[in-house]
Design a protein around this motif. Structure first.
Motif, PDB file in Angstrom:
ATOM      1  N   GLU A 106      -3.884   0.751   6.868  1.00  0.00           N
ATOM      2  CA  GLU A 106      -3.221   1.383   5.725  1.00  0.00           C
ATOM      3  C   GLU A 106      -1.876   1.965   6.144  1.00  0.00           C
ATOM      4  OE1 GLU A 106      -6.988   2.959   3.032  1.00  0.00           O
ATOM      5  OE2 GLU A 106      -6.332   4.143   4.749  1.00  0.00           O
ATOM      6  N   TRP A 107      -1.842   2.617   7.289  1.00  0.00           N
ATOM      7  CA  TRP A 107      -0.597   3.221   7.770  1.00  0.00           C
ATOM      8  C   TRP A 107       0.448   2.148   8.059  1.00  0.00           C
ATOM      9  CZ3 TRP A 107       2.197   7.114   7.265  1.00  0.00           C
ATOM     10  CH2 TRP A 107       3.187   7.460   8.168  1.00  0.00           C
ATOM     11  N   ASN A 108       0.017   1.012   8.659  1.00  0.00           N
ATOM     12  CA  ASN A 108       0.956  -0.076   8.944  1.00  0.00           C
ATOM     13  C   ASN A 108       1.522  -0.656   7.647  1.00  0.00           C
ATOM     14  OD1 ASN A 108       0.781   0.133  11.719  1.00  0.00           O
ATOM     15  ND2 ASN A 108      -0.959  -1.258  11.846  1.00  0.00           N
ATOM     16  N   ALA A 109       0.701  -0.735   6.595  1.00  0.00           N
ATOM     17  CA  ALA A 109       1.177  -1.233   5.303  1.00  0.00           C
ATOM     18  C   ALA A 109       2.206  -0.278   4.710  1.00  0.00           C
ATOM     19  CB  ALA A 109       0.006  -1.426   4.346  1.00  0.00           C
ATOM     20  N   VAL A 110       1.971   1.010   4.854  1.00  0.00           N
ATOM     21  CA  VAL A 110       2.922   2.006   4.340  1.00  0.00           C
ATOM     22  C   VAL A 110       4.240   1.902   5.097  1.00  0.00           C
ATOM     23  CG1 VAL A 110       3.410   4.479   4.195  1.00  0.00           C
ATOM     24  CG2 VAL A 110       1.177   3.607   3.501  1.00  0.00           C
ATOM     25  N   LYS A 111       4.181   1.809   6.413  1.00  0.00           N
ATOM     26  CA  LYS A 111       5.396   1.731   7.215  1.00  0.00           C
ATOM     27  C   LYS A 111       6.193   0.473   6.894  1.00  0.00           C
ATOM     28  CE  LYS A 111       3.589   2.326  11.317  1.00  0.00           C
ATOM     29  NZ  LYS A 111       3.449   2.536  12.766  1.00  0.00           N
ATOM     30  N   ALA A 112       5.484  -0.641   6.641  1.00  0.00           N
ATOM     31  CA  ALA A 112       6.162  -1.901   6.349  1.00  0.00           C
ATOM     32  C   ALA A 112       6.894  -1.852   5.015  1.00  0.00           C
ATOM     33  CB  ALA A 112       5.157  -3.048   6.361  1.00  0.00           C
ATOM     34  N   SER A 113       6.376  -1.077   4.064  1.00  0.00           N
ATOM     35  CA  SER A 113       6.999  -1.031   2.736  1.00  0.00           C
ATOM     36  C   SER A 113       7.985   0.120   2.579  1.00  0.00           C
ATOM     37  CB  SER A 113       5.915  -0.926   1.655  1.00  0.00           C
ATOM     38  OG  SER A 113       5.258   0.319   1.749  1.00  0.00           O
ATOM     39  N   ALA A 114       8.098   0.972   3.595  1.00  0.00           N
ATOM     40  CA  ALA A 114       8.995   2.125   3.506  1.00  0.00           C
ATOM     41  C   ALA A 114      10.443   1.665   3.535  1.00  0.00           C
ATOM     42  CB  ALA A 114       8.728   3.088   4.650  1.00  0.00           C
ATOM     43  N   LYS A 115      11.269   2.276   2.736  1.00  0.00           N
ATOM     44  CA  LYS A 115      12.688   1.955   2.684  1.00  0.00           C
ATOM     45  C   LYS A 115      13.463   3.015   3.451  1.00  0.00           C
ATOM     46  CE  LYS A 115      12.545  -0.792  -1.324  1.00  0.00           C
ATOM     47  NZ  LYS A 115      12.602  -2.148  -1.073  1.00  0.00           N
ATOM     48  N   ARG A 116      14.481   2.539   4.157  1.00  0.00           N
ATOM     49  CA  ARG A 116      15.351   3.468   4.865  1.00  0.00           C
ATOM     50  C   ARG A 116      16.247   4.178   3.880  1.00  0.00           C
ATOM     51  NH1 ARG A 116      19.163   1.911   8.516  1.00  0.00           N
ATOM     52  NH2 ARG A 116      18.901   3.856   9.580  1.00  0.00           N
TER      53      ARG A 116
END
Length: 91
Positions: free
Chosen positions: A33-43
């Motif tokens: 779940e955390w990896n999915a959140v990090k992958a979709s996070a925008k700078r």
């Protein structure tokens, strides 16, 4: 004002962790779940992430070319790099 971080003792940390885990509405994220959140996070705003393979050069361009690039707004140097990269791949 001198700000110092006061870390909890191991016992306090265990109590805090147990209390957090007991709340079914606030369970910690799993690794996937955390990896999915990090992958979709925008700078946020700022310089784009570099490729690590760029070199700084000095390049003389016509003033009208620079003005046209700058007129496209922030990130014009990155867009100029993309145009040059496409040209280089087609040659």
């Amino acid at each position: 004002m001198n700000k110092k971080l006061i870390r909890p003792t191991d016992e306090e940390d265990a109590l805090i962790t147990a209390a957090a885990l007991s709340d079914a509405d606030a369970l910690p994220l799993t690794d996937s779940e955390w990896n999915a959140v990090k992958a979709s996070a925008k700078r946020g705003p700022g310089r784009p992430i570099g490729s690590g393979s760029k070199a700084q050069v000095t390049l003389r361009l016509d003033l009208e070319v620079i003005q046209a690039l700058k007129a496209t707004g922030s990130g014009w140097q990155t867009r100029a790099n993309e145009v040059l990269r496409k040209w280089a791949h087609h040659q």
